[in-house]
Design a protein around this motif. Structure first.
Motif, PDB file in Angstrom:
ATOM      1  N   ILE A   1      43.021  48.643  42.785  1.00  0.00           N
ATOM      2  CA  ILE A   1      42.418  47.437  42.173  1.00  0.00           C
ATOM      3  C   ILE A   1      41.579  47.867  40.973  1.00  0.00           C
ATOM      4  O   ILE A   1      41.611  47.242  39.908  1.00  0.00           O
ATOM      5  CB  ILE A   1      41.557  46.649  43.190  1.00  0.00           C
ATOM      6  CG1 ILE A   1      42.403  46.230  44.399  1.00  0.00           C
ATOM      7  CG2 ILE A   1      40.921  45.431  42.529  1.00  0.00           C
ATOM      8  CD1 ILE A   1      41.645  45.470  45.475  1.00  0.00           C
ATOM      9  N   ARG A   2      40.844  48.982  41.149  1.00  0.00           N
ATOM     10  CA  ARG A   2      39.998  49.461  40.046  1.00  0.00           C
ATOM     11  C   ARG A   2      40.861  49.852  38.841  1.00  0.00           C
ATOM     12  O   ARG A   2      40.581  49.459  37.701  1.00  0.00           O
ATOM     13  CB  ARG A   2      39.159  50.659  40.519  1.00  0.00           C
ATOM     14  CG  ARG A   2      38.091  51.064  39.528  1.00  0.00           C
ATOM     15  CD  ARG A   2      37.276  52.238  39.998  1.00  0.00           C
ATOM     16  NE  ARG A   2      38.051  53.453  40.025  1.00  0.00           N
ATOM     17  CZ  ARG A   2      38.291  54.187  41.112  1.00  0.00           C
ATOM     18  NH1 ARG A   2      37.808  53.822  42.275  1.00  0.00           N
ATOM     19  NH2 ARG A   2      39.020  55.282  41.052  1.00  0.00           N
ATOM     20  N   GLU A   3      41.945  50.579  39.126  1.00  0.00           N
ATOM     21  CA  GLU A   3      42.801  51.021  38.016  1.00  0.00           C
ATOM     22  C   GLU A   3      43.416  49.830  37.276  1.00  0.00           C
ATOM     23  O   GLU A   3      43.435  49.776  36.047  1.00  0.00           O
ATOM     24  CB  GLU A   3      43.927  51.923  38.545  1.00  0.00           C
ATOM     25  CG  GLU A   3      43.441  53.345  38.752  1.00  0.00           C
ATOM     26  CD  GLU A   3      44.276  54.111  39.774  1.00  0.00           C
ATOM     27  OE1 GLU A   3      45.484  53.803  39.913  1.00  0.00           O
ATOM     28  OE2 GLU A   3      43.710  55.006  40.432  1.00  0.00           O
ATOM     29  N   ARG A   4      43.907  48.860  38.037  1.00  0.00           N
ATOM     30  CA  ARG A   4      44.532  47.682  37.388  1.00  0.00           C
ATOM     31  C   ARG A   4      43.483  46.867  36.626  1.00  0.00           C
ATOM     32  O   ARG A   4      43.761  46.321  35.561  1.00  0.00           O
ATOM     33  CB  ARG A   4      45.234  46.800  38.432  1.00  0.00           C
ATOM     34  CG  ARG A   4      46.574  47.395  38.903  1.00  0.00           C
ATOM     35  CD  ARG A   4      47.402  46.354  39.630  1.00  0.00           C
ATOM     36  NE  ARG A   4      46.823  45.976  40.915  1.00  0.00           N
ATOM     37  CZ  ARG A   4      47.165  46.516  42.083  1.00  0.00           C
ATOM     38  NH1 ARG A   4      48.097  47.450  42.125  1.00  0.00           N
ATOM     39  NH2 ARG A   4      46.611  46.124  43.200  1.00  0.00           N
ATOM     40  N   THR A   5      42.272  46.792  37.175  1.00  0.00           N
ATOM     41  CA  THR A   5      41.214  46.034  36.484  1.00  0.00           C
ATOM     42  C   THR A   5      40.918  46.670  35.132  1.00  0.00           C
ATOM     43  O   THR A   5      40.820  45.983  34.104  1.00  0.00           O
ATOM     44  CB  THR A   5      39.922  45.993  37.340  1.00  0.00           C
ATOM     45  OG1 THR A   5      40.217  45.397  38.586  1.00  0.00           O
ATOM     46  CG2 THR A   5      38.817  45.200  36.651  1.00  0.00           C
ATOM     47  N   GLU A   6      40.796  48.010  35.136  1.00  0.00           N
ATOM     48  CA  GLU A   6      40.497  48.714  33.876  1.00  0.00           C
ATOM     49  C   GLU A   6      41.588  48.437  32.843  1.00  0.00           C
ATOM     50  O   GLU A   6      41.315  48.198  31.670  1.00  0.00           O
ATOM     51  CB  GLU A   6      40.355  50.218  34.130  1.00  0.00           C
ATOM     52  CG  GLU A   6      38.975  50.565  34.694  1.00  0.00           C
ATOM     53  CD  GLU A   6      38.903  51.938  35.356  1.00  0.00           C
ATOM     54  OE1 GLU A   6      39.851  52.735  35.208  1.00  0.00           O
ATOM     55  OE2 GLU A   6      37.882  52.188  36.040  1.00  0.00           O
ATOM     56  N   LYS A   7      42.832  48.457  33.312  1.00  0.00           N
ATOM     57  CA  LYS A   7      43.951  48.229  32.408  1.00  0.00           C
ATOM     58  C   LYS A   7      43.895  46.800  31.829  1.00  0.00           C
ATOM     59  O   LYS A   7      44.047  46.588  30.619  1.00  0.00           O
ATOM     60  CB  LYS A   7      45.252  48.452  33.180  1.00  0.00           C
ATOM     61  CG  LYS A   7      46.442  48.613  32.320  1.00  0.00           C
ATOM     62  CD  LYS A   7      47.555  49.369  33.000  1.00  0.00           C
ATOM     63  CE  LYS A   7      48.793  49.261  32.151  1.00  0.00           C
ATOM     64  NZ  LYS A   7      49.887  48.557  32.802  1.00  0.00           N
ATOM     65  N   LEU A   8      43.634  45.845  32.688  1.00  0.00           N
ATOM     66  CA  LEU A   8      43.567  44.446  32.226  1.00  0.00           C
ATOM     67  C   LEU A   8      42.420  44.247  31.238  1.00  0.00           C
ATOM     68  O   LEU A   8      42.545  43.512  30.261  1.00  0.00           O
ATOM     69  CB  LEU A   8      43.377  43.512  33.421  1.00  0.00           C
ATOM     70  CG  LEU A   8      44.653  43.254  34.243  1.00  0.00           C
ATOM     71  CD1 LEU A   8      44.317  42.898  35.689  1.00  0.00           C
ATOM     72  CD2 LEU A   8      45.459  42.119  33.615  1.00  0.00           C
ATOM     73  N   LEU A   9      41.307  44.938  31.478  1.00  0.00           N
ATOM     74  CA  LEU A   9      40.148  44.779  30.596  1.00  0.00           C
ATOM     75  C   LEU A   9      40.352  45.456  29.247  1.00  0.00           C
ATOM     76  O   LEU A   9      39.649  45.150  28.282  1.00  0.00           O
ATOM     77  CB  LEU A   9      38.889  45.335  31.270  1.00  0.00           C
ATOM     78  CG  LEU A   9      38.321  44.475  32.405  1.00  0.00           C
ATOM     79  CD1 LEU A   9      37.215  45.207  33.133  1.00  0.00           C
ATOM     80  CD2 LEU A   9      37.799  43.140  31.874  1.00  0.00           C
ATOM     81  N   SER A  10      41.317  46.370  29.190  1.00  0.00           N
ATOM     82  CA  SER A  10      41.550  47.058  27.916  1.00  0.00           C
ATOM     83  C   SER A  10      42.291  46.148  26.936  1.00  0.00           C
ATOM     84  O   SER A  10      42.434  46.474  25.761  1.00  0.00           O
ATOM     85  CB  SER A  10      42.330  48.356  28.147  1.00  0.00           C
ATOM     86  OG  SER A  10      43.643  48.023  28.553  1.00  0.00           O
ATOM     87  N   ASP A  11      42.781  45.014  27.395  1.00  0.00           N
ATOM     88  CA  ASP A  11      43.450  44.065  26.510  1.00  0.00           C
ATOM     89  C   ASP A  11      42.828  42.680  26.717  1.00  0.00           C
ATOM     90  O   ASP A  11      43.399  41.805  27.377  1.00  0.00           O
ATOM     91  CB  ASP A  11      44.958  44.050  26.815  1.00  0.00           C
ATOM     92  CG  ASP A  11      45.747  43.243  25.793  1.00  0.00           C
ATOM     93  OD1 ASP A  11      45.113  42.576  24.944  1.00  0.00           O
ATOM     94  OD2 ASP A  11      46.988  43.267  25.856  1.00  0.00           O
TER      95      ASP A  11
END
Ligand code: AQP
Length: 334
Positions: free
Chosen positions: A288-298
């Motif tokens: 969840i943390r990894e996907r959140t970081e990815k989503l926040l990068s865009d």
């Protein structure tokens, strides 16, 4: 046949959700999108009932939305939106405020708990009327079910009362929602104060497990969770609230019944058990943390998804409000 509708919300009041939010609410939201017409919102209007920095609110609203998608909500199957994007929430809230008795609003225990921090007279009127805005959030979408933790039970009763009152006074308009509360995870408690609920605003840093936290601190907190002077891993809420909370967490995260866990850890002491709880938490949170970081990068894409959600939500909200305005007796705008 149309699917039953489900609605729920989460406040952008911290830089991460915690394990209680995840187990008590968000995980059910993900499951329910398979069977229900699902509406989920980041309730930023609720967040400003306590003093809030604009930059923090902006950041936390995006972090909250990103976490919802990262936890498994799908923008196609679920309508995920930000509450303030749909103006009808505040409009309906005002009408419901005018139907609520002062005494009735004053009985809401969450106001008493939350205002205790500032002192009742320093707390905002918004904090006092918060449960009525929440009723508007739910009734606006004609929701059949509302997946929440145990702390929201009283607010749901108020929602039903207000919906019923409106229907009785002005004609059948609102669906009366049922709470959807899973007993096993309805109240995840604070690791340092295992009789109090784990909470963004009132738990100490050592008492709360944040979904976006790094593995090291998470592990440490679980190993240091308050237990009791005994050694046996047993489920006993009264005498062993700390161990019982960890058993509840472990059971929910690994889909293992509590009696099976108790049998597994017989004679092994708390250390081994806590280590396994930590592993289960880390395994759940890491993706969840990894996907959140990815989503926040865009951010642009995230904002686009939220705009799509807001448009879908507004279509339903406008329809309900058109009926409400007419029934209350407001003149049509030509
Ligand atoms: N400890 C918990 N156990 C089970 N469910 C919980 N929820 C919150 N804490 C627990 C559920 O999470 C959903 C979203 O909560 P919220 O953000 O709207 O606010 P809250 O209930 O007031 O949670 P917090 O963490 O205590 O936030 P703050 O400190 O900002 O008020 C809800 O469905 C809630 O039941």
């Amino acid at each position: 046949m149309a699917r039953p509708r489900v609605l729920s919300g989460i406040q952008p009041t911290a830089d991460s959700f915690h394990l209680g939010n995840y187990l008590g609410a968000v995980r059910q939201w993900v499951t329910l999108q398979e069977t229900h017409d699902a509406f989920y919102c980041v309730v930023d209007l609720h967040a400003i009932t306590v003093p809030t920095e604009p930059a923090a609110l902006r950041r936390r609203s995006r972090v909250a939305a990103a976490q919802l998608f990262a936890a498994g909500l799908d923008a196609e199957r679920s309508t995920v939106f930000v509450q303030s994007h749909v103006r009808e929430h505040t409009e309906l809230a005002w009408i419901l405020i005018c139907l609520t008795g002062m005494g009735e609003a004053g009985r809401m225990t969450q106001f008493k708990d939350k205002s205790a921090k500032f002192g009742e007279s320093a707390a905002s009127v918004g904090l006092f009327t918060y449960p009525i805005l929440q009723a508007a959030d739910i009734l606006l979408y004609q929701a059949n079910a509302v997946p929440v933790g145990a702390d929201q039970k009283q607010h749901l009763e108020l929602t039903r009362d207000l919906g019923q009152r409106f229907n009785h006074r002005f004609g059948d308009t609102f669906t009366l929602p049922e709470p959807y509360i899973l007993k096993e995870v309805e109240k995840i408690t604070d690791l340092q104060d295992p009789t109090a609920k784990m909470s963004k605003s009132s738990s100490s840093p050592a008492g709360i497990l944040d979904v976006l936290e790094q593995p090291g601190p998470l592990r440490k907190k679980i190993m240091r969770a308050v237990t009791d002077t005994g050694t046996e891993v047993l489920f006993d809420e009264e005498n062993k609230p700390g161990i019982s909370n960890l058993l509840r967490i472990q059971s929910a995260l690994t889909a293992t019944p509590i009696p099976e866990l108790v049998a597994r850890y017989e004679g092994q002491g708390y250390g081994t058990f806590k280590k396994d709880v930590a592993e289960a938490v880390l395994e759940t949170f890491a993706p969840i943390r990894e996907r959140t970081e990815k989503l926040l990068s865009d951010e642009k894409e995230l904002d686009r998804l939220l705009a799509v959600g807001a448009e879908r939500a507004a279509t339903v909200a406008r329809q309900t409000m058109a009926a409400v305005r007419d029934r209350v007796g407001f003149l049509p705008t030509l």
